[in-house]
Design an enzyme around this catalytic site. Structure first.
Site, PDB file in Angstrom:
ATOM      1  N   TYR A 104      35.247  35.236  69.836  1.00 56.71           N
ATOM      2  CA  TYR A 104      34.750  36.226  71.323  1.00 56.71           C
ATOM      3  C   TYR A 104      32.977  36.783  70.651  1.00 56.71           C
ATOM      4  O   TYR A 104      32.301  37.168  71.260  1.00 56.71           O
ATOM      5  CB  TYR A 104      35.158  37.104  70.200  1.00 56.71           C
ATOM      6  CG  TYR A 104      35.646  38.893  71.035  1.00 56.71           C
ATOM      7  CD1 TYR A 104      35.680  38.952  72.821  1.00 56.71           C
ATOM      8  CD2 TYR A 104      34.762  39.525  69.999  1.00 56.71           C
ATOM      9  CE1 TYR A 104      35.818  39.683  73.059  1.00 56.71           C
ATOM     10  CE2 TYR A 104      34.575  40.155  71.359  1.00 56.71           C
ATOM     11  CZ  TYR A 104      34.900  41.153  72.312  1.00 56.71           C
ATOM     12  OH  TYR A 104      35.007  42.030  72.986  1.00 56.71           O
ATOM     13  N   SER A 159      29.272  43.188  74.109  1.00 53.77           N
ATOM     14  CA  SER A 159      30.304  43.636  72.687  1.00 53.77           C
ATOM     15  C   SER A 159      28.973  43.425  71.562  1.00 53.77           C
ATOM     16  O   SER A 159      27.829  43.255  71.614  1.00 53.77           O
ATOM     17  CB  SER A 159      31.335  42.711  72.476  1.00 53.77           C
ATOM     18  OG  SER A 159      31.798  43.750  70.872  1.00 53.77           O
TER      19      SER A 159
END
Length: 254
Positions: free
Chosen positions: A149, A136
């Protein structure tokens, strides 16, 4: 139909929705057989004579092993692994419990480790393979409240490099894709839940130099290349696919 992945066997975790569905669809279009591995069954329209589903809880090593072994026994081997499935929640470091942290790392980092560990021997027997990890842009930066995350995705990027270095001798390549904002049913639900969703959508577009948001096929297109022989000299890389978002410096006015 093209044939860049003809006769290739792929496992795609979370391949039944969102980014995973874009990868699965493009792989099948390019001739691959795809095994979707996730907790819930995908939509029936995704399943056909080259797309299969294996139910698995990726927090359980037994389920992971079962999925890989089923694939190899059913199709005779494994050529491509896409570690796509993941979870996300919004909590600061003070708000994040030990249990929260462990859950994030189990799904987003430990599961890809176990899947890769179990896939490598089968790829070696085939003379090589391609592992694609979905990282990501939050492995490179972070939005507020994305402590766990961001840590998990930064870990995926480092894991990608290490696997590439260690397994290159086996003909196994490992790369990562770091998506930005990708449209999905989950992202739409999130935006619609905000007080001024129309304003949020306008500002999201402004953040992207290409003038649109990403689609699952945008990630699938790159995944096809990384899985194919066309990228045979590419390994250990993290490809940012974000419509230029992370290259645009913020200003008080747009």
């Amino acid at each position: 139909m093209a044939d860049r992945l003809k006769n290739k066997v792929a496992v795609v975790t979370g391949g039944g929705r969102g980014i995973g569905s874009g990868i699965t669809t493009r792989f099948v279009e390019e001739g691959a057989t795809v095994v979707i591995v996730q907790r819930n069954a995908p939509s029936e329209h995704m399943l056909n004579d080259r797309t299969f589903f294996v139910e698995a809880d990726l927090s359980r090593s037994f389920d992971i092993a079962k999925a890989i072994e089923w694939t190899v026994q059913r199709f005779g081997g494994l050529d491509i692994l896409v570690n796509n499935a993941g979870i996300m929640f919004e909590k600061t470091v003070e708000e994040t419990s030990e249990e929260d942290w462990d859950q994030m790392m189990t799904i987003n980092l430990k599961a890809p480790f176990l899947l890769t560990k179990m896939a490598v021997p089968h790829m070696r027997r085939r003379g090589g393979g391609s592992i694609i990890n979905i990282g990501s842009i939050e492995g490179l930066g972070s939005n507020p409240g994305h402590l766990a995350y961001s840590a998990s995705k930064a870990g995926i990027h480092g894991f990608t490099a290490a696997v590439a270095v260690d397994q290159g001798r086996d003909g196994i390549r490992c790369n990562a894709i770091a998506p930005g904002w990708i449209n999905s049913d989950l992202s739409d639900t999130y935006i619609d839940s905000l007080p001024d969703s129309a304003r949020v959508r306008r500002e999201l577009l402004i953040m992207h130099p290409v003038g649109r948001l990403g689609e699952p096929r945008d990630i699938g297109n790159l995944a096809v290349w990384l899985a194919s022989d066309e990228s045979g000299f590419v390994t250990g890389q993290v490809y940012v696919v974000d419509g230029g978002r992370t290259k645009k410096l913020p200003l008080p006015v747009s």
